[in-house]
Design a protein around this motif. Structure first.
Motif, PDB file in Angstrom:
ATOM      1  N   VAL A   1      -1.099  -8.786  17.045  1.00 38.85           N
ATOM      2  CA  VAL A   1      -1.617  -7.481  16.907  1.00 38.85           C
ATOM      3  C   VAL A   1      -3.071  -7.165  16.689  1.00 38.85           C
ATOM      4  CG1 VAL A   1       0.747  -6.698  16.183  1.00 38.85           C
ATOM      5  CG2 VAL A   1      -0.925  -7.365  14.572  1.00 38.85           C
ATOM      6  N   GLN A   2      -3.571  -5.959  16.480  1.00 41.24           N
ATOM      7  CA  GLN A   2      -4.889  -5.677  15.996  1.00 41.24           C
ATOM      8  C   GLN A   2      -4.656  -4.881  14.996  1.00 41.24           C
ATOM      9  OE1 GLN A   2      -6.977  -3.825  19.493  1.00 41.24           O
ATOM     10  NE2 GLN A   2      -7.012  -5.784  20.528  1.00 41.24           N
ATOM     11  N   PHE A   3      -5.669  -4.515  14.181  1.00 42.41           N
ATOM     12  CA  PHE A   3      -5.378  -3.899  12.848  1.00 42.41           C
ATOM     13  C   PHE A   3      -6.350  -2.590  12.596  1.00 42.41           C
ATOM     14  CE2 PHE A   3      -4.486  -8.524  12.713  1.00 42.41           C
ATOM     15  CZ  PHE A   3      -3.435  -8.491  11.971  1.00 42.41           C
ATOM     16  N   GLU A   4      -5.692  -1.565  11.762  1.00 47.29           N
ATOM     17  CA  GLU A   4      -6.673  -1.070  11.034  1.00 47.29           C
ATOM     18  C   GLU A   4      -6.314  -1.128   9.563  1.00 47.29           C
ATOM     19  OE1 GLU A   4      -5.324   2.778  12.541  1.00 47.29           O
ATOM     20  OE2 GLU A   4      -6.653   2.612  14.299  1.00 47.29           O
ATOM     21  N   PHE A   5      -7.260  -1.441   8.737  1.00 47.08           N
ATOM     22  CA  PHE A   5      -7.532  -1.420   7.369  1.00 47.08           C
ATOM     23  C   PHE A   5      -7.515  -0.386   6.746  1.00 47.08           C
ATOM     24  CE2 PHE A   5      -8.713  -6.225   8.497  1.00 47.08           C
ATOM     25  CZ  PHE A   5      -7.431  -6.600   8.723  1.00 47.08           C
ATOM     26  N   ILE A   6      -6.860   0.469   6.051  1.00 51.19           N
ATOM     27  CA  ILE A   6      -6.789   1.592   5.375  1.00 51.19           C
ATOM     28  C   ILE A   6      -6.862   1.597   3.963  1.00 51.19           C
ATOM     29  CG2 ILE A   6      -5.841   3.988   5.383  1.00 51.19           C
ATOM     30  CD1 ILE A   6      -4.651   3.305   8.116  1.00 51.19           C
ATOM     31  N   PHE A   7      -7.669   2.075   3.031  1.00 55.23           N
ATOM     32  CA  PHE A   7      -7.701   1.999   1.866  1.00 55.23           C
ATOM     33  C   PHE A   7      -7.704   3.377   1.300  1.00 55.23           C
ATOM     34  CE2 PHE A   7      -9.769  -1.668   3.202  1.00 55.23           C
ATOM     35  CZ  PHE A   7      -9.419  -2.581   2.117  1.00 55.23           C
ATOM     36  N   ARG A   8      -6.554   3.888   0.225  1.00 57.07           N
ATOM     37  CA  ARG A   8      -6.312   5.238  -0.029  1.00 57.07           C
ATOM     38  C   ARG A   8      -6.751   5.399  -1.710  1.00 57.07           C
ATOM     39  NH1 ARG A   8      -2.567   7.635   3.773  1.00 57.07           N
ATOM     40  NH2 ARG A   8      -1.907   5.993   5.229  1.00 57.07           N
ATOM     41  N   ASN A   9      -7.444   6.572  -2.023  1.00 49.71           N
ATOM     42  CA  ASN A   9      -7.512   6.695  -3.283  1.00 49.71           C
ATOM     43  C   ASN A   9      -6.424   7.950  -3.891  1.00 49.71           C
ATOM     44  OD1 ASN A   9      -9.967   5.383  -4.135  1.00 49.71           O
ATOM     45  ND2 ASN A   9     -11.097   6.742  -2.774  1.00 49.71           N
ATOM     46  N   TYR A  10      -6.036   8.491  -2.943  1.00 50.51           N
ATOM     47  CA  TYR A  10      -4.890   9.746  -3.231  1.00 50.51           C
ATOM     48  C   TYR A  10      -3.688   9.361  -2.363  1.00 50.51           C
ATOM     49  CZ  TYR A  10      -9.017  11.562  -5.673  1.00 50.51           C
ATOM     50  OH  TYR A  10     -10.071  11.945  -6.601  1.00 50.51           O
TER      51      TYR A  10
ATOM     52  N   SER B   1       1.686  -4.812   3.056  1.00 54.67           N
ATOM     53  CA  SER B   1       0.389  -4.823   2.621  1.00 54.67           C
ATOM     54  C   SER B   1      -0.105  -6.282   1.937  1.00 54.67           C
ATOM     55  CB  SER B   1       0.115  -3.718   1.353  1.00 54.67           C
ATOM     56  OG  SER B   1      -1.125  -3.635   0.577  1.00 54.67           O
ATOM     57  N   GLN B   2       0.875  -6.846   1.379  1.00 57.91           N
ATOM     58  CA  GLN B   2       0.573  -8.139   0.592  1.00 57.91           C
ATOM     59  C   GLN B   2       0.555  -9.110   1.617  1.00 57.91           C
ATOM     60  OE1 GLN B   2      -0.182  -8.705  -2.466  1.00 57.91           O
ATOM     61  NE2 GLN B   2      -0.368 -11.042  -2.158  1.00 57.91           N
ATOM     62  N   ASN B   3       1.379  -9.040   2.746  1.00 55.60           N
ATOM     63  CA  ASN B   3       1.299 -10.064   3.828  1.00 55.60           C
ATOM     64  C   ASN B   3      -0.175 -10.047   4.560  1.00 55.60           C
ATOM     65  OD1 ASN B   3       4.111 -10.527   3.222  1.00 55.60           O
ATOM     66  ND2 ASN B   3       4.760  -9.831   5.109  1.00 55.60           N
ATOM     67  N   VAL B   4      -0.592  -8.791   4.824  1.00 55.58           N
ATOM     68  CA  VAL B   4      -1.713  -8.789   5.324  1.00 55.58           C
ATOM     69  C   VAL B   4      -2.943  -9.323   4.454  1.00 55.58           C
ATOM     70  CG1 VAL B   4      -3.554  -7.274   6.582  1.00 55.58           C
ATOM     71  CG2 VAL B   4      -1.071  -6.764   6.900  1.00 55.58           C
ATOM     72  N   ARG B   5      -2.704  -9.056   3.150  1.00 60.03           N
ATOM     73  CA  ARG B   5      -3.741  -9.594   1.889  1.00 60.03           C
ATOM     74  C   ARG B   5      -3.834 -11.091   2.312  1.00 60.03           C
ATOM     75  NH1 ARG B   5      -6.295  -6.772  -1.867  1.00 60.03           N
ATOM     76  NH2 ARG B   5      -5.656  -4.672  -2.068  1.00 60.03           N
ATOM     77  N   GLU B   6      -2.755 -11.791   2.395  1.00 62.31           N
ATOM     78  CA  GLU B   6      -2.718 -12.963   2.364  1.00 62.31           C
ATOM     79  C   GLU B   6      -3.229 -13.588   3.555  1.00 62.31           C
ATOM     80  OE1 GLU B   6       1.623 -13.868   1.666  1.00 62.31           O
ATOM     81  OE2 GLU B   6       1.280 -13.244  -0.569  1.00 62.31           O
ATOM     82  N   LYS B   7      -3.131 -12.942   4.746  1.00 55.83           N
ATOM     83  CA  LYS B   7      -3.631 -13.612   5.890  1.00 55.83           C
ATOM     84  C   LYS B   7      -4.966 -13.636   5.968  1.00 55.83           C
ATOM     85  CE  LYS B   7      -0.996 -13.129   9.564  1.00 55.83           C
ATOM     86  NZ  LYS B   7      -0.693 -14.512  10.133  1.00 55.83           N
TER      87      LYS B   7
ATOM     88  N   LYS C   1     -15.098  -8.227  19.732  1.00 57.34           N
ATOM     89  CA  LYS C   1     -13.697  -7.806  20.000  1.00 57.34           C
ATOM     90  C   LYS C   1     -12.778  -7.643  18.822  1.00 57.34           C
ATOM     91  CE  LYS C   1     -12.218 -12.727  20.384  1.00 57.34           C
ATOM     92  NZ  LYS C   1     -11.520 -13.738  21.169  1.00 57.34           N
ATOM     93  N   ALA C   2     -11.643  -6.766  18.928  1.00 54.40           N
ATOM     94  CA  ALA C   2     -11.050  -6.711  18.010  1.00 54.40           C
ATOM     95  C   ALA C   2     -10.500  -7.825  16.995  1.00 54.40           C
ATOM     96  CB  ALA C   2     -10.074  -5.473  18.201  1.00 54.40           C
ATOM     97  N   LEU C   3     -10.165  -7.778  15.790  1.00 57.47           N
ATOM     98  CA  LEU C   3      -9.650  -8.924  15.207  1.00 57.47           C
ATOM     99  C   LEU C   3      -8.296  -8.806  15.506  1.00 57.47           C
ATOM    100  CD1 LEU C   3      -9.657 -10.954  12.927  1.00 57.47           C
ATOM    101  CD2 LEU C   3      -9.339  -9.266  11.182  1.00 57.47           C
ATOM    102  N   GLU C   4      -7.793 -10.132  15.907  1.00 53.21           N
ATOM    103  CA  GLU C   4      -6.342 -10.099  16.318  1.00 53.21           C
ATOM    104  C   GLU C   4      -5.445 -11.457  15.405  1.00 53.21           C
ATOM    105  OE1 GLU C   4      -6.228  -8.917  20.888  1.00 53.21           O
ATOM    106  OE2 GLU C   4      -6.232 -10.979  20.594  1.00 53.21           O
ATOM    107  N   ALA C   5      -4.350 -11.277  15.226  1.00 46.71           N
ATOM    108  CA  ALA C   5      -3.555 -12.083  14.343  1.00 46.71           C
ATOM    109  C   ALA C   5      -2.007 -12.028  14.817  1.00 46.71           C
ATOM    110  CB  ALA C   5      -3.708 -12.153  13.239  1.00 46.71           C
ATOM    111  N   GLN C   6      -1.247 -13.005  14.635  1.00 43.24           N
ATOM    112  CA  GLN C   6       0.218 -12.865  14.901  1.00 43.24           C
ATOM    113  C   GLN C   6       0.917 -12.461  13.650  1.00 43.24           C
ATOM    114  OE1 GLN C   6       3.253 -16.516  15.776  1.00 43.24           O
ATOM    115  NE2 GLN C   6       2.495 -15.728  17.595  1.00 43.24           N
ATOM    116  N   ILE C   7       1.662 -11.195  13.660  1.00 42.86           N
ATOM    117  CA  ILE C   7       2.623 -10.760  12.707  1.00 42.86           C
ATOM    118  C   ILE C   7       3.784 -10.649  13.506  1.00 42.86           C
ATOM    119  CG2 ILE C   7       2.903  -8.614  11.574  1.00 42.86           C
ATOM    120  CD1 ILE C   7       0.506 -10.008  10.341  1.00 42.86           C
ATOM    121  N   ASP C   8       4.998 -11.334  12.727  1.00 45.49           N
ATOM    122  CA  ASP C   8       6.199 -11.047  13.110  1.00 45.49           C
ATOM    123  C   ASP C   8       6.460 -11.678  14.408  1.00 45.49           C
ATOM    124  OD1 ASP C   8       6.921 -10.464  10.419  1.00 45.49           O
ATOM    125  OD2 ASP C   8       6.587  -8.417  10.928  1.00 45.49           O
ATOM    126  N   GLY C   9       5.647 -12.590  15.035  1.00 50.28           N
ATOM    127  CA  GLY C   9       5.793 -13.183  16.202  1.00 50.28           C
ATOM    128  C   GLY C   9       5.156 -12.311  17.601  1.00 50.28           C
TER     129      GLY C   9
END
Length: 322
Positions: free
Chosen positions: A132-141, A190-196, A121-129
């Motif tokens: 939610v589920q997440f898409e973790f996106i990394f960008r080079n450009y 970005s930083q909040n999700v990194r910390e979670k 099942k999709a990873l879930e966590a509480q964000i601002d109450g």
């Protein structure tokens, strides 16, 4: 395992409607039972009691989440091959994926389109109450919607990027731009999700950097990649089936990129055609379950297929040989 068992495990989202239609006969005869029809792929339960499903990719197409009456012959075969090699690359980097090494009988006609997947099942966590589920996106450009936001002085991910950066600016190290996963993807700090999820994000960032270099060495520029994290029955985090593929990433051939021809080697050609022909506007009148009737020239279909083939030739073969 049947669909009621899957639901009982809590590994199937209630928002996804199952089907009672019969699937491909040669699979049904072996005890694989169709239970979900997606836009581009179908899911079957597997014989036995293990928490796993069979994913079968079709040649169906969709763009902008619009279901189409369009098929591109053999697209599903190439997508499956690329997905298998992407999963293998991730696992060589020490990251577990949902793609299992076992498969259906290779003598079956449908076999090149099949992946046996660990049920998760999709990873879930509480964000601002909100949960939610997440898409973790990394960008080079810097390109696309993030370029437009940055140019206009907006900072959707809390990255403090200068508004003076040009489009296609290359970041010294990849940037992390997470969003929620849903009908509308909402940018997250970005930083909040990194910390979670520090261990997960660190592992995925390493994978993205390694794959970027590998692809560059094999003639493909990776613009960005979306990685979706799931949780299996054991509570372990794993990656899903679309790992480092054209469905989750933007790839541009190095020769095109160097010539400043920034057309990605995936459905971008089809997306551009869709924009030219106002498919989004036409799709507004679609009823639930309906597909948009479209006519696409063979030249467009062949160009899309050529992208998948080139990605497989440049990336997959080398991964398999490693």
């Amino acid at each position: 395992m049947n669909i009621s068992d899957i639901v009982a495990l809590g590994l199937w989202p209630q928002s996804k409607k199952t089907t009672t239609k019969k699937g491909i006969q040669e699979l049904e005869d072996l005890g694989y039972n169709l239970f979900y029809i997606g836009k581009n792929a179908d899911l079957y339960t597997c014989p036995g009691d293990e928490a796993k499903v069979l994913l079968v990719r079709s040649d169906r197409c969709s763009v902008f989440d619009i279901p189409l009456n369009l098929e591109i012959k053999e697209k599903g075969v190439w997508q499956t091959a690329i997905s298998n090699s992407g999963a293998k690359f991730a696992e060589k980097s020490g990251i577990k994926t949902a793609v299992l090494s076992e498969n259906v009988d290779p003598s079956l006609i449908i076999a090149p389109r099949c992946q046996i997947m660990e049920l998760c099942k999709a990873l879930e966590a509480q964000i601002d109450g909100d949960v939610v589920q997440f898409e973790f996106i990394f960008r080079n450009y810097l390109t696309g919607s993030l370029f437009e936001a940055t140019k206009n002085g907006n900072d959707p991910y809390g990255l403090n990027l200068p508004s003076t950066l040009n489009e296609w600016h290359k970041f010294e190290t990849p940037i992390f731009t997470p969003t929620t996963k849903g009908v509308k993807d909402i940018p997250l700090n970005s930083q909040n999700v990194r910390e979670k999820f520090p261990e997960i994000i660190s592992s995925l960032e390493k994978l993205f950097k390694e794959f970027t270099q590998y692809a560059q060495d094999n003639g493909i520029v990776v613009v960005d990649t979306k990685l979706e994290v799931f949780v299996n029955a054991k509570g372990e985090w794993i990656l899903g089936d679309e790992i480092l593929t054209p469905e989750s990433s933007r790839f541009i051939s190095k020769e095109n990129f160097d010539a400043k021809n920034f057309i990605s080697m995936d459905k971008q050609i089809l997306r551009n055609f869709a924009k030219e022909n106002n498919w989004k506007e036409k799709a507004k009148d679609l009823k639930a379950g309906e597909k948009l009737d479209v006519e696409v020239p063979d030249s467009i279909k062949n160009e899309v297929l050529k992208g998948y083939k080139t990605i497989h030739e440049r990336l997959s073969s080398s991964i398999i040989d490693q």
